[in-house]
Design a protein around this motif. Structure first.
Motif, short mmCIF file in Angstrom:
data_model
loop_
_atom_site.label_atom_id
_atom_site.label_comp_id
_atom_site.label_asym_id
_atom_site.label_seq_id
_atom_site.Cartn_x
_atom_site.Cartn_y
_atom_site.Cartn_z
N CYS A 179 -33.26 -13.91 14.66
CA CYS A 179 -34.18 -14.83 14.01
C CYS A 179 -34.77 -14.23 12.74
CB CYS A 179 -35.29 -15.21 14.99
SG CYS A 179 -34.70 -16.24 16.35
N GLN A 180 -35.18 -12.96 12.74
CA GLN A 180 -35.73 -12.32 11.55
C GLN A 180 -34.67 -12.18 10.48
OE1 GLN A 180 -38.89 -11.86 11.37
NE2 GLN A 180 -39.24 -12.49 13.49
N LYS A 181 -33.43 -11.81 10.90
CA LYS A 181 -32.35 -11.69 9.93
C LYS A 181 -32.01 -13.02 9.32
CE LYS A 181 -30.17 -7.68 12.11
NZ LYS A 181 -28.93 -7.15 12.72
N GLY A 182 -32.10 -14.08 10.11
CA GLY A 182 -31.80 -15.39 9.57
C GLY A 182 -32.76 -15.79 8.49
N LEU A 183 -34.05 -15.50 8.71
CA LEU A 183 -35.04 -15.80 7.67
C LEU A 183 -34.77 -15.00 6.42
CD1 LEU A 183 -38.22 -15.94 9.92
CD2 LEU A 183 -36.92 -17.86 9.00
N HIS A 184 -34.45 -13.69 6.61
CA HIS A 184 -34.16 -12.84 5.46
C HIS A 184 -32.91 -13.32 4.73
CE1 HIS A 184 -34.31 -9.27 3.00
NE2 HIS A 184 -33.08 -8.94 3.37
N ARG A 185 -31.90 -13.81 5.53
CA ARG A 185 -30.66 -14.28 4.93
C ARG A 185 -30.92 -15.52 4.08
NH1 ARG A 185 -26.33 -16.36 9.02
NH2 ARG A 185 -26.72 -14.26 9.85
N ARG A 186 -31.72 -16.47 4.59
CA ARG A 186 -32.00 -17.67 3.80
C ARG A 186 -32.77 -17.33 2.54
NH1 ARG A 186 -32.92 -19.67 9.03
NH2 ARG A 186 -35.16 -19.40 8.83
N GLY A 187 -33.65 -16.34 2.63
CA GLY A 187 -34.38 -15.93 1.42
C GLY A 187 -33.45 -15.34 0.40
N ASN A 188 -32.47 -14.51 0.86
CA ASN A 188 -31.53 -13.90 -0.07
C ASN A 188 -30.68 -14.97 -0.75
OD1 ASN A 188 -32.47 -11.40 0.54
ND2 ASN A 188 -30.91 -10.97 2.09
N ARG A 189 -30.22 -15.94 0.09
CA ARG A 189 -29.41 -16.99 -0.51
C ARG A 189 -30.20 -17.80 -1.53
NH1 ARG A 189 -26.30 -19.15 4.93
NH2 ARG A 189 -24.92 -17.34 5.17
N ASP A 255 -28.79 -7.59 -3.31
CA ASP A 255 -28.68 -8.90 -2.64
C ASP A 255 -27.24 -9.21 -2.29
OD1 ASP A 255 -31.37 -9.13 -2.91
OD2 ASP A 255 -31.28 -10.39 -4.71
N LEU A 256 -26.31 -8.86 -3.21
CA LEU A 256 -24.90 -9.12 -2.94
C LEU A 256 -24.40 -8.34 -1.73
CD1 LEU A 256 -22.32 -10.53 -3.81
CD2 LEU A 256 -21.85 -8.61 -5.34
N LEU A 257 -24.82 -7.07 -1.62
CA LEU A 257 -24.43 -6.26 -0.45
C LEU A 257 -24.99 -6.84 0.85
CD1 LEU A 257 -24.84 -2.66 -1.91
CD2 LEU A 257 -22.70 -3.87 -1.45
N ALA A 258 -26.23 -7.34 0.78
CA ALA A 258 -26.83 -7.94 1.98
C ALA A 258 -26.06 -9.17 2.42
CB ALA A 258 -28.30 -8.29 1.72
N LEU A 259 -25.65 -9.98 1.43
CA LEU A 259 -24.87 -11.16 1.77
C LEU A 259 -23.52 -10.79 2.36
CD1 LEU A 259 -25.63 -13.48 -1.29
CD2 LEU A 259 -26.50 -13.69 1.03
N VAL A 260 -22.87 -9.75 1.79
CA VAL A 260 -21.60 -9.30 2.36
C VAL A 260 -21.78 -8.84 3.81
CG1 VAL A 260 -19.79 -7.55 2.17
CG2 VAL A 260 -20.60 -8.72 0.12
N LYS A 261 -22.87 -8.16 4.09
CA LYS A 261 -23.14 -7.70 5.46
C LYS A 261 -23.31 -8.88 6.41
CE LYS A 261 -26.19 -4.74 8.15
NZ LYS A 261 -27.38 -3.85 8.12
N LEU A 262 -24.05 -9.91 5.94
CA LEU A 262 -24.23 -11.08 6.79
C LEU A 262 -22.91 -11.79 7.04
CD1 LEU A 262 -27.53 -12.53 5.30
CD2 LEU A 262 -27.23 -11.36 7.47
N LEU A 263 -22.07 -11.90 5.97
CA LEU A 263 -20.76 -12.52 6.15
C LEU A 263 -19.91 -11.73 7.13
CD1 LEU A 263 -19.95 -13.56 2.46
CD2 LEU A 263 -20.55 -15.06 4.36
N ARG A 264 -20.02 -10.42 7.09
CA ARG A 264 -19.25 -9.60 8.02
C ARG A 264 -19.69 -9.86 9.47
NH1 ARG A 264 -19.30 -3.50 6.43
NH2 ARG A 264 -18.20 -4.43 4.66
N GLU A 265 -21.01 -9.99 9.68
CA GLU A 265 -21.50 -10.29 11.03
C GLU A 265 -21.02 -11.66 11.50
OE1 GLU A 265 -25.68 -9.94 10.94
OE2 GLU A 265 -25.70 -7.74 10.77
N ASP A 266 -21.02 -12.64 10.58
CA ASP A 266 -20.54 -13.97 10.97
C ASP A 266 -19.07 -13.93 11.34
OD1 ASP A 266 -22.99 -15.05 10.62
OD2 ASP A 266 -22.64 -15.80 8.60
#
Length: 702
Positions: A179-189, A255-266
């Motif tokens: 849940c916390q990562k999801g909020l952070h992910r939406r903020g990054n996007r 921010d780009l690295l964070a998005l890549v990490k989230l994509l990897r988890e997905d």
């Protein structure tokens, strides 16, 4: 890669179609994990990525069910997309109660990222997509239901496509759902979209101002060749930085690295789902054995299609519903039951093993030496098969080997050319272990059972040989209390023991001797408890003593029979005083307990009192002056050698003094234990020979 993606999507669609019609399945691992959390207290049950069904007309789907089989208590959770709610059905004692948890802003096509149910004491709270929704209070918590069972068992049934996760509190459940990562992910996007918009605005602004193609004025000292001219390789989405733009570039890369990490988890999560779908397809029974119009096999369960006979318990198993035993008086496999005989009715012969089958009770073969169908067995006569040599008699026995070849009289066996007695006690043990077995020639003798026991041949048995129908002696304990052979005194309860019984005084009462219970208020003033056949005698103003009554002997607190009135009990008593020891001559007065040869037998009862191998004589002289009765009896050891019978003094002149026996050769006689008693009663032996008019003048001695 496109065809691979299409194949995976097709496999996933097929799996979802099959899974959506499957029923809830028992998960033993999840059941054990849930039980561990319930033992500790509160628990949170969560699942993730609940996607809409392919068949939109099916709006209700089962999530999971918690079953307490020992209490017949179930909690079932269903997702109703059409009504936008999660429904809880509580089944207890045949009644069902429903509770609804509202889920706003969902429809039949939306995906629920996370769904968690928090069980905190008697309250259940629903969390949807990391946000609390509604809650309800229930009558009994999971922990209370678990502790009410004598043998706690919890069964968890779940939808196979929705794995369940367990946490001790809501904070860990939210972390598990990212849940916390999801909020952070939406903020990054959102921040990345803002940056892209700014870059597009800068590019448009630069193009609008013709920044790339605006001619540059020549300046003094400036070489035209060194002026920067844009090329076709420049990226339009990366603006040209001027001034202090290095920090902005670093932030963009972060921010780009964070998005890549989230994509990897997905991607990793998608791989897990694809592996789970592949496992479902490989183990799907509907795929292996298609049936029906739509080629999908529907698996029945105890809830939707109970196949068991009414009143028979239904249990879920890996192979489907399983039925328990048929009701009492019925036989079958649990699905089909009909009246019949089961092993509970004991239809088999004694000693034959019984087995319950679909067709009813089945009995094993008859014991060795018997013939029949196992229910009815009769003793087979082995002599009919001529097991003995020619000319030798065969007799049937009631024990293995059930026959004997004899050429000697019964009760004997042949040894060469001589017949010897058979020791039945050692060979066949016909007597009970509590009785004495004595071998005879021929035959045997079983002694009586001990007092307090009864059974077959309880009073003893003897025979020359073991007959065919002989029954072994048995000595079974008699429950004197249940049969009423003995009655305890008032304020006492009879308690049976092996071979005897005892009377237990009620609370507030104490045992007085051996056969009475006295209230505490009836004790001696100093607290002494006297026996029933004793009296409390005051020694002085402060001290008291218990003294046994006439005909009884002991220390006063415990008294036993004293039939010769010499102050010594007939049997040893449970006390330490000298007068608690057994009388060494209970039939004759021996107040001094004289025992010249120290053989434990009083001189009055000892045939050879001084162990000199000489005969001991005893005499008894009875004189009742009131009726003129005189009787003399002389014994040699225990044998009566002289009896004068009743002699009457018609003149009634012998009114007093003492009578005695005169013996010649006084120097050869040793006199011992001469006792004189004054008694007006008459022993039964003498009383029975009195005339009727004299019986009225005397009393019978007990």
């Amino acid at each position: 890669m496109n065809w691979t993606r299409v194949l995976l999507m097709g496999v996933a669609a097929l799996a979802l179609t099959l899974v959506e019609v499957a029923s809830l399945s028992l998960d033993p691992v999840a059941s054990a994990e849930l039980e561990q959390f319930i033992r500790k207290g509160d628990v949170v049950i969560s699942t993730r990525h609940i996607r809409p069904r392919r068949k939109l007309h099916i709006s209700i789907e089962a999530l999971f069910m918690i079953d307490f089989p020992m209490l017949k208590h179930k909690m079932s959770f269903f997702l109703d997309r059409k009504q936008q709610r999660v429904t809880l059905d509580i089944s207890a004692n045949g009644a069902t109660e429903s509770r609804n948890f509202e889920i706003p802003n969902i429809n039949e096509t939306s995906t629920i990222r996370s769904l968690a149910l928090q069980f905190s004491k008697n309250r259940i709270t629903l969390h949807v997509d990391c946000k609390p929704s509604t809650f309800h209070d229930i009558d009994m918590s999971l922990t209370k239901l678990y502790t009410q069972m004598d043998d706690p068992v919890i069964k968890l049934f779940r939808e196979r496509k929705y794995p369940l996760h367990f946490d001790a509190d809501m904070e860990h459940s939210l972390q598990r759902a990212n849940c916390q990562k999801g909020l952070h992910r939406r903020g990054n996007r959102r921040m990345l979209r803002n940056k892209i918009s700014e870059r597009e605005k800068n590019k448009k602004r630069d193009v609008r101002n013709n920044w790339y193609y605006e001619p540059t004025l020549a300046r003094e000292g400036v070489d035209q060749r060194h002026q920067e001219v844009p090329t076709d390789t420049e990226r339009g989405d990366i603006p040209i930085m001027h001034g202090d733009c290095e920090d902005a570039l670093a932030r963009s890369l972060s921010d780009l690295l964070a998005l890549v990490k989230l994509l990897r988890e997905d991607v990793a999560h998608q791989r897990q789902e694809i592996a789970y779908l592949r496992m479902l397809l490989e183990n799907c029974a509907g795929c292996k054995e298609p049936s029906g119009d739509n080629h999908i096999r529907l698996e029945p369960n105890c809830r939707t299609a109970n196949p068991c006979y009414p009143g028979v318990d239904c249990h879920e198993s890996a192979t489907g519903p399983r039925c328990g035993r048929c009701p009492a008086g019925y036989i079958g496999d649990g699905k089909v039951c009909k009246p019949g005989v089961s092993c509970a009715d004991r239809p088999c012969f004694l000693g034959v093993q019984c087995h319950d089958t679909v067709n009813g009770a089945q009995c094993d073969s008859c014991p060795v030496g018997y013939e029949g169908d196992g229910r009815t067995c009769t003793l087979r006569n082995p002599c009919l098969e001529s097991p003995c040599p020619s000319g030798v008699e065969c007799i049937q026995l009631g024990f293995a080997p059930y026959f004997q070849c004899i050429s000697c009289p019964r009760g004997h066996k042949i040894n060469g050319t001589i017949c010897h007695d058979v020791d039945e006690c050692a060979l066949y043990q016909p007597c009970d272990g509590l009785a004495v077995c004595k071998n005879l020639n021929p035959g045997f003798l079983c002694g009586p059972c001990p007092p307090g026991f009864d059974g077959v041949h309880a009073h003893g048995y003897s025979a020359d040989y073991l007959a065919v129908g002989f029954q072994k002696q048995t000595c079974l304990d008699i429950d004197e209390c249940k049969l009423g052979f003995f009655r305890c005194p008032e304020h006492a309860t009879c308690q049976n023991s092996i071979g005897s019984y005892r009377c237990q005084c009620h609370e507030g009462y104490v045992a007085n001797g051996t056969f009475s219970c006295l209230s505490a208020s009836e004790l001696c003033p100093d607290g002494s408890i006297c026996a029933r056949n004793a009296e409390c005698v005051a020694l002085d103003n402060y001290n008291y003593q218990c003294r046994c009554s006439v005909g009884w002997a002991g220390n006063g607190k415990v008294c036993g029979r004293d039939r010769d009135l010499d102050g010594w009990p007939d049997e040893s008593l449970n006390c330490a005083e000298p007068h608690c020891r057994r009388d060494n001559c209970p039939d004759l007065p021996n107040s001094g307990q004289e025992d010249a040869d120290l053989d434990g037998i009083g001189d009055g009862c000892d045939d050879d009192a001084d162990s000199d191998q000489k005969t001991s004589y005893r005499w008894s002289l009875v004189h009742r002056p009131t009726i003129g009765l005189i009787r003399l009896r002389i014994f040699e050891g225990e044998r009566l050698i002289l009896d004068s019978h009743n002699v009457y003094d018609a003149t009634l002149t012998l009114k007093g003094g003492r009578l005695g026996v005169f013996c010649f050769s006084q120097e050869m006689i040793i006199w011992s234990d001469l006792v004189y008693k004054c008694n007006t009663r008459v022993p039964p032996l003498i009383y029975n020979e009195l005339p009727t008019h004299l019986k009225l003048k005397v009393e019978l001695e007990n």
